[in-house]
Design a protein around this motif. Structure first.
Motif, PDB file in Angstrom:
ATOM      1  N   ASP A 243       9.094  -0.765  -3.105  1.00  0.00           N
ATOM      2  CA  ASP A 243       8.008  -1.051  -2.158  1.00  0.00           C
ATOM      3  C   ASP A 243       6.680  -0.481  -2.664  1.00  0.00           C
ATOM      4  N   ARG A 244       6.734   0.738  -3.158  1.00  0.00           N
ATOM      5  CA  ARG A 244       5.512   1.354  -3.688  1.00  0.00           C
ATOM      6  C   ARG A 244       5.028   0.619  -4.926  1.00  0.00           C
ATOM      7  N   ARG A 247       3.169  -2.454  -3.955  1.00  0.00           N
ATOM      8  CA  ARG A 247       1.844  -2.164  -3.398  1.00  0.00           C
ATOM      9  C   ARG A 247       0.832  -1.886  -4.512  1.00  0.00           C
ATOM     10  N   GLN A 266       7.306  -6.493   2.185  1.00  0.00           N
ATOM     11  CA  GLN A 266       6.988  -5.609   1.057  1.00  0.00           C
ATOM     12  C   GLN A 266       5.604  -5.891   0.476  1.00  0.00           C
ATOM     13  N   ALA A 269       1.098  -4.705   2.547  1.00  0.00           N
ATOM     14  CA  ALA A 269       0.081  -3.703   2.205  1.00  0.00           C
ATOM     15  C   ALA A 269      -0.286  -3.756   0.730  1.00  0.00           C
ATOM     16  N   ALA A 270       0.067  -4.846   0.068  1.00  0.00           N
ATOM     17  CA  ALA A 270      -0.126  -4.907  -1.381  1.00  0.00           C
ATOM     18  C   ALA A 270      -1.535  -5.301  -1.786  1.00  0.00           C
TER      19      ALA A 270
END
Length: 502
Positions: A243-244, A247, A266, A269-270
């Motif tokens: 997920d990180r 982003r 997922q 917020a990318a």
């Protein structure tokens, strides 16, 4: 005879190919299994002597050395239905079939990159070679299939060196990254996440490194990212870090081919993200392309063609293909007389052995050796002219006449083990494909099959129908069912189990 079946991007949506090719890695084994089951059930010899399956993101093709065209085609259709999980009627709508000359012509165009989405791409030759080598190692090839594919590799090499077209030997990954670079405004300072560790992932990583991208991360749904990342100088992303990584990534190269592993939430917020969806079995949830700020480029967006059909390089490439088709045809004609020449050499050799044995009973030592060399030299000269004449006759289409004359003169039976079908057996093969035809037209459906297709909204063969699009290159009969209909049927079957469970 040589026969083939094909389902390609030229006449099918990629979603349909996705459904067809699920389980394709087991297709050769399933063909063998079905053939064994049928042989055991009816006590007949196998109808398919050899087969090579070629499965890529653009196509699923099966090349056959078979005694009976229709039976061979039926067996492959049954095998694909079993591996893909689709109804047999749906599978027949998706495949074209052909025999003899159209088959090598198509394969040589495929191996040369002339029928790829990215015309002239570099990967396809290697993919075809790998498919052939896999079949060869498994004992599934024959001398005819060996000749067919060796000419394909020669043709691909000639086209690449003498007539580069389209992408001129570049990889599909390189073309995809060109498009991504335009969307991103360049790669400087960009962070790239690669999903998968297969061929496209490796090619993409190499291309990115050549373009100066230093921030490369790798994630694999199969858990193989550690070794891959270490070998290629990238940063491994663990399962709990995906997920990180999404982003932070400006570009996501999704190429694992293991099915959905990247979901809409997922990407929320990318921010601005370009996704290259390069696997036939997409990694993306269907909603991802609809997210704000996310640009998805799929396989269908990467098409690179040739601007004009009279492009000099394309004209030359087609000439090379035709030369190799003719070379293969000639080679097969010559092979038809090989048993005759082998029988003649055997007869001559046995006669020479008898004469040499007689001479050695009368003389010995160096004299006997000289006499033996003289006898064998004379016979070699005598055999040279008939051998050259036989080859010439075969190359000019008179192989059958030579074999018949050989049998008449020498009284040696060198008939092929594959005898012509009996009259009652050949009735089934009255309708043979002229060029490439869809399977449901090469083998007319039974009443039950026709009723099933009609109930699914598919018109009967010969019935008036509205068509969409155009026939695939090389086809002599247009498709009578639209790609949208095939896609609807295929995806209905693909999601049948999911709908039932929910």
């Amino acid at each position: 005879m040589l026969a083939a079946l094909r389902a390609t991007h030229e006449h099918l949506d990629l979603d349909v190919l996705d459904a067809l090719t699920r389980g394709a890695e087991t297709l050769p084994a399933v063909i063998d299994q079905l053939q064994a089951e049928r042989a055991e059930a009816v006590g007949a010899a196998p109808v398919i002597s050899g087969h090579v399956a070629v499965s890529t993101c653009n196509r699923l093709e099966v090349y056959l050395d078979t005694d009976r065209f229709h039976e061979g085609v039926d067996l492959v259709i049954d095998a694909v239905a079993r591996t893909s999980g689709l109804d047999r009627e749906v599978v027949t709508l998706c495949f074209d079939a052909a025999m003899d000359t159209p088959v090598p012509r198509h394969l040589y165009e495929v191996a040369s990159g002339l029928r790829s989405l990215v015309v002239g791409e570099a990967e396809i030759t290697g993919q075809v070679r790998q498919s052939f080598e896999t079949a060869r190692r498994a004992g599934r090839t024959t001398s005819m299939l060996h000749d067919l594919f060796q000419h394909a590799f020669r043709c691909a090499k000639q086209v690449a060196t003498q007539a580069p077209v389209g992408a001129a030997g570049r990889s599909g990954a390189a073309v995809a990254l060109d498009r991504a670079g335009v969307e991103l405004g360049g790669f400087e300072g960009r962070t790239v996440l690669i999903v998968g560790t297969g061929a496209y992932a490796r090619l993409g990583l190499a291309e990115l490194a050549r373009r100066g991208v230093g921030d490369l991360q790798v994630y694999s749904p199969s858990g193989r990212e550690t070794g891959f990342a270490e070998r290629h100088g990238a940063v491994m992303v663990p399962a709990d870090g995906i997920d990180r990584a999404l982003r932070e990534a400006d570009l996501v190269l999704a190429a694992s081919g293991r099915g959905t592993s990247l979901f809409p939430e997922q990407f929320l917020a990318a921010g601005r993200t370009v996704v290259l969806d390069l696997a036939l079995h997409s990694d993306l949830h269907p909603l991802v392309p609809h997210l704000k700020g996310v640009t998805v480029l799929g396989l269908s967006d990467l098409a690179v063609g040739v601007e004009a059909s009279d492009d000099p390089a394309l004209v030359t490439a087609r000439q090379i293909v035709e030369e190799n088709v003719e070379a293969f045809r000639t080679q097969q004609q010559v092979r038809r007389i090989d048993p005759a020449m082998a029988a003649l050499r055997r007869e001559v050799s046995e006669a020479a052995d008898d004469e040499v044995d007689r001479l050695r009973r009368e003389v010995s030592g160096e004299t006997a050796d000289q006499l033996e060399r003289s006898v064998r030299k004379i016979l070699a000269k005598v055999m040279h002219q008939p051998a050259e004449r036989a080859r010439h006759l075969a190359e000019t289409g008179f192989a059958d006449a030579y074999v018949e004359a050989f049998h008449t003169i020498f009284g040696i039976d060198i008939s092929s083990a594959r005898e012509p079908a009996d009259a009652d057996e050949s009735a089934e093969d009255d309708v043979m494909p002229a060029g490439w035809m869809r399977v449901d037209r090469t083998v007319p459906p039974t009443l039950t099959d026709a009723d099933t297709l009609a109930s699914a909204g598919v018109p009967r063969v010969g019935a008036p129908t509205a068509t969409t699009g155009s026939a695939p290159a090389g086809s002599t009969a247009p498709h009578t069912v639209s790609d949208a209909t095939i896609a609807r049927l295929a995806m209905r079957e693909q999601h049948k189990g999911t709908a039932a469970s929910s």
